[in-house]
Design an enzyme around this catalytic site. Structure first.
Site, mmCIF file in Angstrom:
data_model
loop_
_atom_site.group_PDB
_atom_site.id
_atom_site.type_symbol
_atom_site.label_atom_id
_atom_site.label_comp_id
_atom_site.label_asym_id
_atom_site.label_seq_id
_atom_site.Cartn_x
_atom_site.Cartn_y
_atom_site.Cartn_z
ATOM 1 N N HIS A 232 0.849 -1.087 -0.050
ATOM 2 C CA HIS A 232 -0.127 0.073 -0.081
ATOM 3 C C HIS A 232 0.964 1.290 0.090
ATOM 4 O O HIS A 232 1.934 1.228 0.560
ATOM 5 C CB HIS A 232 -0.708 0.096 1.408
ATOM 6 C CG HIS A 232 -1.799 -1.018 1.606
ATOM 7 N ND1 HIS A 232 -1.191 -2.020 2.090
ATOM 8 C CD2 HIS A 232 -3.031 -1.279 1.461
ATOM 9 C CE1 HIS A 232 -2.417 -2.861 2.414
ATOM 10 N NE2 HIS A 232 -3.335 -2.482 1.996
ATOM 11 N N ASP B 205 2.553 1.977 3.393
ATOM 12 C CA ASP B 205 3.612 1.134 3.876
ATOM 13 C C ASP B 205 4.694 1.317 3.515
ATOM 14 O O ASP B 205 5.966 1.235 4.243
ATOM 15 C CB ASP B 205 3.400 -0.377 3.275
ATOM 16 C CG ASP B 205 1.861 -0.781 3.276
ATOM 17 O OD1 ASP B 205 1.214 -0.550 4.204
ATOM 18 O OD2 ASP B 205 1.638 -1.625 2.583
HETATM 19 C C1 XLS Z 1 -7.390 -6.665 4.703
HETATM 20 C C2 XLS Z 1 -7.043 -6.848 3.083
HETATM 21 C C3 XLS Z 1 -6.000 -5.687 2.809
HETATM 22 C C4 XLS Z 1 -5.782 -5.976 1.158
HETATM 23 C C5 XLS Z 1 -5.002 -4.759 0.656
HETATM 24 O O1 XLS Z 1 -8.138 -7.261 5.163
HETATM 25 O O2 XLS Z 1 -6.523 -8.111 3.190
HETATM 26 O O3 XLS Z 1 -4.690 -6.260 3.359
HETATM 27 O O4 XLS Z 1 -5.339 -7.227 0.776
HETATM 28 O O5 XLS Z 1 -5.407 -3.601 0.829
#
Ligand code: XLS
Ligand code: CA
Ligand code: CA
Length: 441
Positions: free
Chosen positions: A99, A102
């Site tokens: 993201h 991150d």
């Molecule tokens: C949350 C999601 C997230 C997505 C990406 O539950 O798994 O991590 O994979 O935003």
């Protein structure tokens, strides 16, 4: 500077190895059919769980030992990039995912956040030149910051909609810059808590508008990517709009987006929706909508998104069965959207967890391929549905009948005979395949 000085490059040592830092089943160069394991499995590391997660929970503070966290701000972001590429190289993994937040800290304005991103993206691009690891997908986090309290593209506040659009616009530019294979939309807070204060129709329409603008902008900047929606039924909102693959597919069709999107299917989200992982993969596959996979698992006793590393061989086998039936994942991959348990707080646990996940999917791949080669489940289906390959059944599937003819036929039936579904025999055969795959190398 090394962040994992006491870890060497992880190698395949085979099923008898007792080295915790070696692959027992994942042998990247081994051929399964005419492709290598590495090419079929297309493993990815999730940046958030591996480099930014601190293992805090609602009852306890962060306890993860992460040597790069001695820095703060942009210095920490840079240290994380160094640690990440050392980790990718040592794990020998072909992909990673992130993201926006991150990789780079948010600034006090959108302009500042974008500037931080530009700096880190340039650094990552530089590291990628000397690395085999590529970007499977990126996305933006439009759910953590307080501005997203009521959602992003489905917020009641148009300023938030605009802000979320600006973030995705930047996300698409970043994806293009780093050559991402896919771009993911997970709903975040796109959903609602109660209908008492929610205009669901407007929110859904706005989501549809938002996705169209994203598709248009990717075209405008010539970003050749695959868009993915990642369904999840609940958490953080009580009702997430992209509940599961079936409802997501209906949404895409309703807003005429089905040609532009596929699904990123997460195992833990499937089980939260009351489905199995393989159900979601199957449903997407038969509609030509299986794009990519978030490889993890939930805990059978807990009703939330625990994002554990996948170690259940039965599930990895049935998942790989669907993926092989799909002809592979195309531009997608198996991204470990999984975090080490809170008790596994040492840096080396990050390696051991990924090894566990990669070995589990390698076993799943081998068993699934064998099940397909031997037509084990195909024969079960062929036999179970044989009534549709002749007589009245064939007329039904070929569209050669109607209610009049069917009534005529039914009136003449003296007795209807059903046969056993043989479920226990089938399960026992799958166990045999699982165990044999372990014994024979
Ligand atoms: C949350 C999601 C997230 C997505 C990406 O539950 O798994 O991590 O994979 O935003
Ligand atoms: Ca996920
Ligand atoms: Ca999850």
């Amino acid at each position: 500077m090394s962040y994992f000085a006491n870890v060497d490059k992880i190698k395949y040592e085979g099923p008898t190895s007792t080295n915790p830092l070696a692959f027992k089943y994942y042998n990247p160069d081994e051929k399964i059919g005419n492709k290598t394991m590495e090419d079929i499995l297309r493993f990815g590391v999730a940046y958030w769980h591996t480099f930014t997660e601190d293992l805090s929970d609602p009852f306890g503070v962060g306890i993860a030992i992460r040597p790069w966290d001695k820095y703060t701000g942009m210095d920490r972001a840079k240290a994380r990039v160094e640690a990440a590429f050392e980790f990718f190289e040592k794990l020998n993994v072909p992909y990673f995912c992130f993201h926006d937040v991150d990789i780079a800290p948010e600034g006090s304005t959108l302009r500042e956040s974008n500037k931080n991103l530009d700096t880190i993206v340039a650094m990552i691009k530089d590291y990628m030149k000397d690395s085999k690891t590529e970007l499977l997908w990126n996305t933006v986090n439009s759910f953590t910051h307080p501005r997203f309290v009521h959602g992003a593209a489905s917020s009641n506040n148009a300023d938030v909609f605009a802000y979320a659009a600006a973030k995705v616009k930047k996300g698409l530019e970043v994806g293009k810059e780093l050559g991402a294979e896919n771009y993911v939309f997970w709903g975040g807070r796109e959903g609602y808590e109660t209908l008492l204060n929610t205009d669901m129709k407007l929110e859904l329409d706005n989501l549809g508008r938002f996705f169209h603008m994203a598709v248009d902008y990717a075209k405008e900047i010539d970003f050749d990517t695959q868009f993915l929606i990642e369904p999840k039924p609940k958490e953080p909102t009580t009702h997430q709009y992209d509940f599961d693959v079936a409802s997501g597919y209906a949404f895409l069709q309703n807003y005429d987006l089905q040609e532009n999107f596929k699904f990123n299917i997460e195992a833990n989200h499937a089980t939260l929706a009351g489905h199995t992982f393989e159900h979601e993969l199957y449903y997407a596959r038969i509609h030509g909508m299986l794009g990519s996979v978030d490889a993890n698992q939930g805990h059978p006793l807990l009703g939330w998104d625990t994002d554990e590393f996948p170690t259940d061989l039965y599930t990895t086998t049935l998942a790989m069965y669907e993926i092989l039936k799909n002809g592979g994942l195309g531009r997608g991959g198996l991204n470990f959207d999984a975090k080490v348990r809170r008790g596994s707080f040492e840096p080396v646990d990050l390696f051991e967890a990924h090894i566990a996940g990669m070995d589990s999917f390698a076993v799943g791949l081998k068993v699934a391929q064998k099940l397909i080669d031997d037509k084990v489940l195909e024969s079960v289906l062929e036999d179970r549905y044989k009534s549709y390959s002749e007589g009245i059944g064939l007329d039904i599937v070929e569209g050669k009948t109607d209610f009049h003819k069917l009534e005529e036929y039914a009136l003449e039936l003296s007795e209807i005979k059903n046969e056993s579904g043989k479920l226990e025999r089938i399960k026992s055969t799958i166990n045999q395949y699982l165990l044999n795959a372990m014994v024979n190398k």
